[in-house]
Design a protein around this motif. Sequence first.
Motif, PDB file in Angstrom:
ATOM      1  N   GLU A   4      -7.293  68.502  22.393  1.00 23.86           N
ATOM      2  CA  GLU A   4      -6.269  69.238  23.122  1.00 23.86           C
ATOM      3  C   GLU A   4      -6.918  70.407  23.845  1.00 23.86           C
ATOM      4  O   GLU A   4      -7.664  71.183  23.241  1.00 23.86           O
ATOM      5  N   ALA A   5      -6.650  70.499  25.143  1.00 22.10           N
ATOM      6  CA  ALA A   5      -7.090  71.637  25.947  1.00 22.10           C
ATOM      7  C   ALA A   5      -5.879  72.563  26.058  1.00 22.10           C
ATOM      8  O   ALA A   5      -4.901  72.216  26.718  1.00 22.10           O
ATOM      9  N   PRO A   6      -5.910  73.718  25.408  1.00 23.04           N
ATOM     10  CA  PRO A   6      -4.719  74.570  25.361  1.00 23.04           C
ATOM     11  C   PRO A   6      -4.331  75.210  26.690  1.00 23.04           C
ATOM     12  O   PRO A   6      -3.179  75.583  26.875  1.00 23.04           O
ATOM     13  N   ASP A   7      -5.289  75.325  27.638  1.00 27.51           N
ATOM     14  CA  ASP A   7      -4.982  75.972  28.907  1.00 27.51           C
ATOM     15  C   ASP A   7      -6.004  75.554  29.964  1.00 27.51           C
ATOM     16  O   ASP A   7      -6.940  74.808  29.676  1.00 27.51           O
ATOM     17  N   THR A   8      -5.816  76.044  31.194  1.00 26.89           N
ATOM     18  CA  THR A   8      -6.714  75.662  32.285  1.00 26.89           C
ATOM     19  C   THR A   8      -8.153  76.135  32.030  1.00 26.89           C
ATOM     20  O   THR A   8      -9.101  75.467  32.420  1.00 26.89           O
ATOM     21  N   GLU A   9      -8.303  77.269  31.380  1.00 23.24           N
ATOM     22  CA  GLU A   9      -9.646  77.767  31.065  1.00 23.24           C
ATOM     23  C   GLU A   9     -10.391  76.774  30.168  1.00 23.24           C
ATOM     24  O   GLU A   9     -11.577  76.496  30.371  1.00 23.24           O
ATOM     25  N   ALA A  10      -9.711  76.214  29.186  1.00 21.24           N
ATOM     26  CA  ALA A  10     -10.329  75.230  28.294  1.00 21.24           C
ATOM     27  C   ALA A  10     -10.670  73.956  29.060  1.00 21.24           C
ATOM     28  O   ALA A  10     -11.706  73.328  28.804  1.00 21.24           O
ATOM     29  N   MET A  11      -9.820  73.561  30.002  1.00 19.47           N
ATOM     30  CA  MET A  11     -10.082  72.364  30.806  1.00 19.47           C
ATOM     31  C   MET A  11     -11.333  72.570  31.661  1.00 19.47           C
ATOM     32  O   MET A  11     -12.196  71.697  31.743  1.00 19.47           O
ATOM     33  N   GLU A  12     -11.438  73.734  32.294  1.00 25.81           N
ATOM     34  CA  GLU A  12     -12.634  74.035  33.093  1.00 25.81           C
ATOM     35  C   GLU A  12     -13.878  74.117  32.220  1.00 25.81           C
ATOM     36  O   GLU A  12     -14.949  73.649  32.611  1.00 25.81           O
ATOM     37  N   ARG A  13     -13.746  74.694  31.038  1.00 21.17           N
ATOM     38  CA  ARG A  13     -14.890  74.798  30.129  1.00 21.17           C
ATOM     39  C   ARG A  13     -15.391  73.404  29.721  1.00 21.17           C
ATOM     40  O   ARG A  13     -16.591  73.143  29.729  1.00 21.17           O
ATOM     41  N   PHE A  14     -14.470  72.490  29.408  1.00 20.70           N
ATOM     42  CA  PHE A  14     -14.860  71.112  29.099  1.00 20.70           C
ATOM     43  C   PHE A  14     -15.562  70.495  30.314  1.00 20.70           C
ATOM     44  O   PHE A  14     -16.584  69.824  30.172  1.00 20.70           O
ATOM     45  N   GLY A  15     -15.040  70.746  31.504  1.00 18.63           N
ATOM     46  CA  GLY A  15     -15.662  70.236  32.719  1.00 18.63           C
ATOM     47  C   GLY A  15     -17.075  70.759  32.905  1.00 18.63           C
ATOM     48  O   GLY A  15     -17.989  70.012  33.267  1.00 18.63           O
ATOM     49  N   ARG A  16     -17.295  72.051  32.656  1.00 20.33           N
ATOM     50  CA  ARG A  16     -18.641  72.634  32.779  1.00 20.33           C
ATOM     51  C   ARG A  16     -19.611  71.973  31.806  1.00 20.33           C
ATOM     52  O   ARG A  16     -20.730  71.624  32.170  1.00 20.33           O
ATOM     53  N   LYS A  38      -6.583  67.404  36.771  1.00 24.95           N
ATOM     54  CA  LYS A  38      -7.711  66.597  37.235  1.00 24.95           C
ATOM     55  C   LYS A  38      -8.648  67.408  38.127  1.00 24.95           C
ATOM     56  O   LYS A  38      -9.864  67.378  37.941  1.00 24.95           O
ATOM     57  N   THR A  39      -8.099  68.153  39.071  1.00 20.20           N
ATOM     58  CA  THR A  39      -8.937  68.963  39.950  1.00 20.20           C
ATOM     59  C   THR A  39      -9.522  70.152  39.194  1.00 20.20           C
ATOM     60  O   THR A  39     -10.672  70.533  39.424  1.00 20.20           O
ATOM     61  N   VAL A  55     -14.402  73.733  44.664  1.00 19.54           N
ATOM     62  CA  VAL A  55     -13.862  72.386  44.502  1.00 19.54           C
ATOM     63  C   VAL A  55     -12.352  72.478  44.655  1.00 19.54           C
ATOM     64  O   VAL A  55     -11.690  73.189  43.917  1.00 19.54           O
ATOM     65  N   GLN A  56     -11.859  71.777  45.659  1.00 20.50           N
ATOM     66  CA  GLN A  56     -10.423  71.709  45.919  1.00 20.50           C
ATOM     67  C   GLN A  56     -10.025  70.242  45.968  1.00 20.50           C
ATOM     68  O   GLN A  56     -10.862  69.377  46.203  1.00 20.50           O
ATOM     69  N   SER A  57      -8.759  69.976  45.776  1.00 19.84           N
ATOM     70  CA  SER A  57      -8.305  68.591  45.812  1.00 19.84           C
ATOM     71  C   SER A  57      -8.577  67.989  47.184  1.00 19.84           C
ATOM     72  O   SER A  57      -8.204  68.562  48.202  1.00 19.84           O
TER      73      SER A  57
END
Length: 183
Positions: A4-16, A38-39, A55-57
């Motif tokens: 579970e990614a609790p917020d956008t910061e966690a999603m970006e961190r997983f992406g990095r 996704k973006t 990075v933009q859609s």
Amino acid sequence: MRFEAPDTEAMERFGRELGRALRAGDLVVLTGPLGAGKTTLTRGIGDGLGIRGPVQSPTFVLARTHPNLGDGAPLVHVDAYRLGSAAELEDLDLDFDRSVVVVEWGAGLLDGVSESWLEIVIERRVGGEPAGRGAGAADHEDLDADEPRVVTAVGHGPRWAGTAFEVAPDAAPTPGGTAQPGA
């Protein structure tokens, strides 16, 4: 891998973190409803790869290539939402061999493109209800909400063998089409 990614910061961190592990020739297919992240995930991947530019859609241009600031692979970011077939995707003439290619809405359009790919499905709640692959429309307030997402990442093919993304041999498919170890 499912988390579970609790917020956008966690999603970006997983992406990095993922971006640091990706290399030329890697294909990542992102699936999820509008506003799933996704973006945001791709933005993190770009940071991890060390690419130039925001990075933009690429919704209206279909694909954007972001050069690498160092000697690493460029990022090709594709939005296949408006494409009707694999042939239309092929017409984009993407450099799958020398780039990291991330395709939003690419499920079913990339068969045979690569012997290995990473499938990432992002689920989120929309209007209080879970929304997955085929979720319907939501209002703008729901799309902008910074709320938890469930991320499932499954590696397919030899590239992902022996990694955290490898599907265990005894894995059973879930209703969404991905496999969960030990399910």
